[in-house]
Design a protein around this motif. Structure first.
Motif, PDB file in Angstrom:
ATOM      1  N   ALA A  30       6.594  -0.691   8.725  1.00 56.81           N
ATOM      2  CA  ALA A  30       5.787  -0.422   7.530  1.00 56.81           C
ATOM      3  C   ALA A  30       6.229   0.864   6.852  1.00 56.81           C
ATOM      4  N   PHE A  31       6.565   1.875   7.646  1.00 59.13           N
ATOM      5  CA  PHE A  31       6.985   3.150   7.063  1.00 59.13           C
ATOM      6  C   PHE A  31       8.318   2.999   6.343  1.00 59.13           C
ATOM      7  N   VAL A  32       9.235   2.247   6.957  1.00 56.29           N
ATOM      8  CA  VAL A  32      10.536   2.011   6.309  1.00 56.29           C
ATOM      9  C   VAL A  32      10.356   1.222   5.024  1.00 56.29           C
ATOM     10  N   CYS A  33       9.653   0.096   5.110  1.00 54.78           N
ATOM     11  CA  CYS A  33       9.479  -0.755   3.926  1.00 54.78           C
ATOM     12  C   CYS A  33       8.643  -0.049   2.861  1.00 54.78           C
ATOM     13  N   GLY A  34       7.611   0.675   3.279  1.00 56.41           N
ATOM     14  CA  GLY A  34       6.794   1.415   2.318  1.00 56.41           C
ATOM     15  C   GLY A  34       7.597   2.452   1.565  1.00 56.41           C
ATOM     16  N   THR A  35       8.478   3.147   2.298  1.00 61.01           N
ATOM     17  CA  THR A  35       9.351   4.141   1.654  1.00 61.01           C
ATOM     18  C   THR A  35      10.262   3.490   0.627  1.00 61.01           C
ATOM     19  N   LEU A  36      10.885   2.379   1.015  1.00 60.19           N
ATOM     20  CA  LEU A  36      11.807   1.683   0.098  1.00 60.19           C
ATOM     21  C   LEU A  36      11.077   1.157  -1.131  1.00 60.19           C
ATOM     22  N   VAL A  37       9.909   0.549  -0.916  1.00 64.01           N
ATOM     23  CA  VAL A  37       9.150   0.004  -2.053  1.00 64.01           C
ATOM     24  C   VAL A  37       8.679   1.125  -2.976  1.00 64.01           C
ATOM     25  N   PHE A  38       8.197   2.213  -2.393  1.00 63.14           N
ATOM     26  CA  PHE A  38       7.688   3.330  -3.193  1.00 63.14           C
ATOM     27  C   PHE A  38       8.802   3.948  -4.036  1.00 63.14           C
ATOM     28  N   THR A  39       9.944   4.254  -3.410  1.00 63.09           N
ATOM     29  CA  THR A  39      11.039   4.883  -4.165  1.00 63.09           C
ATOM     30  C   THR A  39      11.643   3.917  -5.175  1.00 63.09           C
ATOM     31  N   LEU A 338       1.254   0.177   2.086  1.00 62.75           N
ATOM     32  CA  LEU A 338       1.456   1.626   2.185  1.00 62.75           C
ATOM     33  C   LEU A 338       2.018   2.178   0.881  1.00 62.75           C
ATOM     34  N   ALA A 339       2.967   1.452   0.276  1.00 64.54           N
ATOM     35  CA  ALA A 339       3.554   1.899  -0.993  1.00 64.54           C
ATOM     36  C   ALA A 339       2.495   1.971  -2.081  1.00 64.54           C
ATOM     37  N   VAL A 340       1.620   0.981  -2.126  1.00 66.09           N
ATOM     38  CA  VAL A 340       0.534   0.997  -3.123  1.00 66.09           C
ATOM     39  C   VAL A 340      -0.385   2.182  -2.861  1.00 66.09           C
ATOM     40  N   LYS A 344      -1.320   5.305  -5.356  1.00 67.18           N
ATOM     41  CA  LYS A 344      -2.680   5.756  -5.691  1.00 67.18           C
ATOM     42  C   LYS A 344      -2.840   7.245  -5.389  1.00 67.18           C
ATOM     43  N   LEU A 345      -2.230   7.692  -4.281  1.00 69.23           N
ATOM     44  CA  LEU A 345      -2.298   9.110  -3.934  1.00 69.23           C
ATOM     45  C   LEU A 345      -1.599   9.951  -4.997  1.00 69.23           C
ATOM     46  N   MET A 346      -0.417   9.517  -5.432  1.00 64.04           N
ATOM     47  CA  MET A 346       0.301  10.246  -6.468  1.00 64.04           C
ATOM     48  C   MET A 346      -0.493  10.258  -7.768  1.00 64.04           C
ATOM     49  N   ALA A 347      -1.178   9.160  -8.067  1.00 61.70           N
ATOM     50  CA  ALA A 347      -1.992   9.102  -9.285  1.00 61.70           C
ATOM     51  C   ALA A 347      -3.117  10.129  -9.237  1.00 61.70           C
ATOM     52  N   SER A 348      -3.705  10.314  -8.043  1.00 64.33           N
ATOM     53  CA  SER A 348      -4.772  11.306  -7.916  1.00 64.33           C
ATOM     54  C   SER A 348      -4.248  12.720  -8.073  1.00 64.33           C
TER      55      SER A 348
END
Length: 854
Positions: A30-39, A338-340, A344-348
């Motif tokens: 999840a951390f790997v995929c979340g990082t890739l999706v987020f970036t 996780l990426a979503v 949301k965290l960045m939006a805040s």
């Protein structure tokens, strides 16, 4: 097929035992995929923005930088005559001039900065037809005169701006005020930039300091004309002092800087994901090792009725394959979630990212699945081999397999050799003369000692657990001794479980030592070297009006200006290099007390004089009295005499080349001299408090700058390092969570393994409370064992890293004992927490059923 069916049945039969290992795989994937999706989503957001805002062809001054902020604070510009020529070119349907600057600060009527808090720029410019590509006016109208401004809807909503509110824009050319007459809304996602628009004449005058000039030209192609052809036609009517770009080229250049920044974030986060995977490997190895040990008789029976070694081996690997697939599939889905969550965290925090731009590339789930499955199968390989070696005679034994003493001896020797090699590498790093050479040895030492400690862990477990038991467990009487013996029963298992926790805590300890040493070193150097009472700086260079306000402040003995300017410097040996020359007032020699190895620093502020650092002087054989050729960026070439050589054994201004502002002005035109990067001030003796208050008041109209005395500066430095470390600790938390799951799994499987033993102990008088306490104490011992190894190893790494930092001027080694002790004590609570569920389940066992267990 029979092997696969057997594996599936075994997996389902032990699904509870597999669950925690699956969670470890899930979290890592999840951390790997979340990082890739987020970036990837971040890159998509910026790519869309840059693609929409780019015109068919863009014309830029040749010297313009992609970030739009040259050293003099004013964007590079081109004359209106270029626009007239472009309009005459073949294939041009229309062309317009645009003004844009990112070197501005916009404040409201309460003097609050309207800019982003996430580092996104504040962009000021004129409203053009090209802006209609990305924005639409949703309220009011575009600015029509010098007193009008339009803002973007996100900034207006964030800061509660309305029509009629007054905004003040602070630029290097001066301050000006305007009232809001309109609001424009982005048609695409705005990543967080604050945008304000003026009419063209106002933007030219106030942002560029001149009329009839533009920062870029937007050219639209006539029907049927390609961007490539239009670029060729536009270039034909211009000389070589312009850059002409197609839409794709312009978007790619703008995306390049963002892409480089995102790559840093991506690889850093993937590094932490790799650490979590490494910790997860220990969990999986432990899980399958214990399952194989518990099924020894079963495997022996399978061998007795005809199963080959390969079939047994494949059966265990097939179970790991199922575990890897299940954990990875769930991890890919969790990674998108996780990426979503990160969005949301960045939006805040002020960086708006829309889920409409959520980007899941085909490679992302493939990478996640491959990583999860491959890592899981590789981790299960050793237990699978061990299972294949079970003989048919094992079916006649009560349980378990005899330990291989020879294998343990070989393992111990290998661990000691690797650890010794790692210690040698760390010592070599600490003794290095150059940081670059030492860094390679440090990396080798970290890897070798880590692997060595992991391998030698079972040998260390016996001695360390006995010491912890003597200090901690004996006070709990027989229950404590039972917990100690349980931890010592299988040193390999205890070593592997503790190693998982050791990795995360070693990194925590190392970074804590490095961070504390950096703060202590910088504080020590500030105390020794900085003579200025006050330091003024901000994200934006100090504009002239702020400089004037500072110079007029009462109670100051002197004010020092400090500017950086790019230059090409040629030494007497004929070698040239691109560098930065620092121009300052002579009082800077008092504000920063630099030690010289030759000459007097005050002489470097004389006419046509300068200083160089000791490393440069040694490299190029430069001495006091030699002449250097300095070609200033945007100015003339000067012949400057070396008047001093400063000692580079420092952290502040290391390698700086000093000259006076008067010398810089002699060779650089006034319109090319940069604003101050930072300013210093010294209070009149005995009036420090009054001067501090007066300076804060004088700089209040400029909220983009911070006024700090030395105490403030030290605290800010400490806070910055603290925030960075907290972020890193948060990312390392994933590895520690996986390690805790490993402790839980080890204890849970251990309880199952000792079911009959637990039943017998209960039958002879051990209470449920005592049983639970025994399991909790065993967990605490394992956690403290891992913590002791990890913290000791991490402090060794950190101390070695500090030796390398000392080569860069950070000479103070400081061990943050409160943090180290806090982490060690916290590890005991981690052990208690990890044991809650296994202890509860053990306490609920039926005594007779437990005794009857085969």
């Amino acid at each position: 097929m029979t092997v696969l069916k057997t594996s599936a049945r075994n997996f389902l039969a032990h699904k509870g035992r597999m669950a925690l290992s699956a969670v470890a795989v899930l979290l890592s994937v999840a951390f790997v995929c979340g990082t890739l999706v987020f970036t990837d989503t971040m890159n998509t957001t910026f790519d869309k923005l840059f693609a929409v805002t780019a015109s068919d062809v863009t014309v830029l001054p040749k010297a313009a930088k992609s970030d739009g902020t040259p050293q003099n604070g004013k964007p590079e510009s081109l004359p209106a005559s270029a626009l007239a020529r472009v309009r005459q070119a073949d294939g041009v349907a229309s062309a317009e001039g645009a003004v844009s600057s990112m070197n501005v600060t916009v404040v409201n009527g309460d003097n609050e900065n309207m800019g982003s808090t996430t580092g996104a720029p504040t962009i000021a410019g004129n409203w053009t037809h090209n802006d209609l590509r990305s924005m639409e006016i949703t309220s009011g109208h575009a600015p029509r005169g010098p007193g009008e401004v339009m803002v973007d809807a996100d900034t207006a909503a964030k800061h509660h701006l309305r029509a009629g509110d007054e905004l003040r824009t602070i630029a290097v050319t001066g301050d000006f005020r305007a009232r809001i007459v309109g609001v424009a809304t982005f048609k695409v996602t705005n990543p967080g930039a604050a945008v304000v628009y003026f009419d063209t004449a106002t933007a030219q005058r106030e942002l560029l300091g001149a009329t009839g000039r533009f920062t870029q030209l937007h050219v639209t192609a006539a029907p049927g004309v390609s961007d490539t052809r239009l670029k060729r036609d536009v270039s034909s009517v211009l000389d070589g002092s312009y850059r002409v770009q197609t839409r794709a080229e312009n978007a790619a250049e703008n995306s390049q800087g963002v892409g480089s920044f995102m790559d840093v974030i991506k690889y850093a986060m993937l590094g932490f994901a790799g650490i979590a995977f490494l910790v997860g490997i220990f969990l999986i190895i432990n899980t399958f090792s214990m399952l194989v040990a518990q099924r020894t008789r079963e495997i022996g029976l399978m061998r007795a009725i005809g199963s080959s070694r390969k079939q047994v081996n494949r059966s265990v690997l097939a179970e790991s394959l199922i575990l890897g697939v299940v954990g990875s599939v769930l991890g890919v889905g969790a990674g998108v979630g996780l990426a979503v969550g990160l969005m949301k965290l960045m939006a805040s925090m002020g960086m708006d990212l829309s889920t409409r731009d959520l980007t899941v590339k085909a490679a992302t789930p493939v990478v996640g699945l491959l990583l999860g499955v491959v890592v899981t199968v590789l981790a299960a390989y050793l237990p699978a081999r061990r299972a294949g070696k079970v003989s048919p005679m094992a079916a006649l034994r009560d349980a378990g397999t005899p330990a291989d003493g020879r294998a343990g001896l070989v393992r111990g020797l290998a661990g000691l050799v690797l650890t010794g090699a790692g210690v040698f590498a760390l010592r070599s790093a600490a003794a290095a003369d150059k940081a670059a050479d030492g860094s390679l040895m440090l990396g080798a030492g970290v890897v070798l000692t880590l692997i060595g400690f992991v391998i030698v862990g079972p040998l260390l477990a016996g001695g360390v657990v006995r010491v912890i038991g003597a200090l901690l467990l004996r006070m709990f009487g027989p229950v404590g001794r039972l917990a100690e013996r349980n931890a010592l029963r299988n040193p390999r298992r205890t070593g592997a479980t503790g190693a998982a926790l050791m990795i995360g805590l070693a990194l925590v300890a190392c970074l804590s030592v490095v961070g504390s040493s950096m703060v202590a070193s910088a504080t020590d150097e500030l105390d020794r070297s900085v003579g200025a009472d006050f330091i003024v700086q901000g994200q934006q260079r100090i504009v002239p009006k702020a400089e004037q306000a500072m110079e007029r402040t009462p109670g100051l003995a002197h004010v020092t200006r400090y500017k950086d300017l790019a230059a090409v410097m040629t030494s007497p040996d004929g070698r040239s290099e691109h560098t930065t020359v620092t121009a300052a007032d002579p009082s800077y020699a008092q504000d920063l007390r630099r030690v010289t190895t030759a000459g007097e620093l005050t002489a470097a502020y004389g006419e046509d004089a300068m200083s160089v650092g000791s490393r440069y002087a040694k490299k190029h054989h430069v001495r006091v009295g030699d002449t250097l050729t300095v070609a200033f960026d945007g100015g003339a070439t000067a012949k400057l005499k070396v008047a001093a050589v400063t000692d580079d054994d420092v952290a502040i201004d290391k390698g700086a080349r000093y000259t006076s502002i008067a010398t810089m002005k002699k060779y650089v035109p006034a319109n090319r001299i940069p604003p101050n990067e930072i300013m210093f001030a010294k209070a009149e003796k005995g009036h420090e408090k009054q001067a501090y208050a007066a300076l804060k008041k004088a700089m209040k109209p400029y909220p983009q700058y911070q006024v700090r005395d030395q105490t403030d500066y030290k605290q800010e430095l400490k806070d910055q390092v603290g925030r960075l470390l907290n972020m890193v600790y948060g990312l390392l938390g994933l590895a520690i969570v996986v390690a805790v799951l490993g402790v839980v799994n080890t204890l849970a499987l251990s309880v199952v393994e000792r079911t009959r033993e637990i039943g017998l102990m209960r039958a002879i008088g051990l209470s449920r409370r005592q049983l639970r306490r025994m399991i909790r104490l065993e967990s605490v011992v394992i956690a403290l064992f891992g913590a002791l190894l990890g913290l000791g190893l991490g402090m060794g790494w950190g101390a070695t890293a500090q030796k390398l930092l000392a080569l860069e001027g950070l000479k103070v080694l400081e061990i943050p004992w409160p943090t180290i002790i806090g982490v060690f004590v916290g590890s005991a609570f981690v052990g208690l927490f990890a044991a809650l569920v296994p202890a509860f389940r053990a306490g609920r066992m039926n005594v007779l059923n437990a005794i009857a267990t085969d």
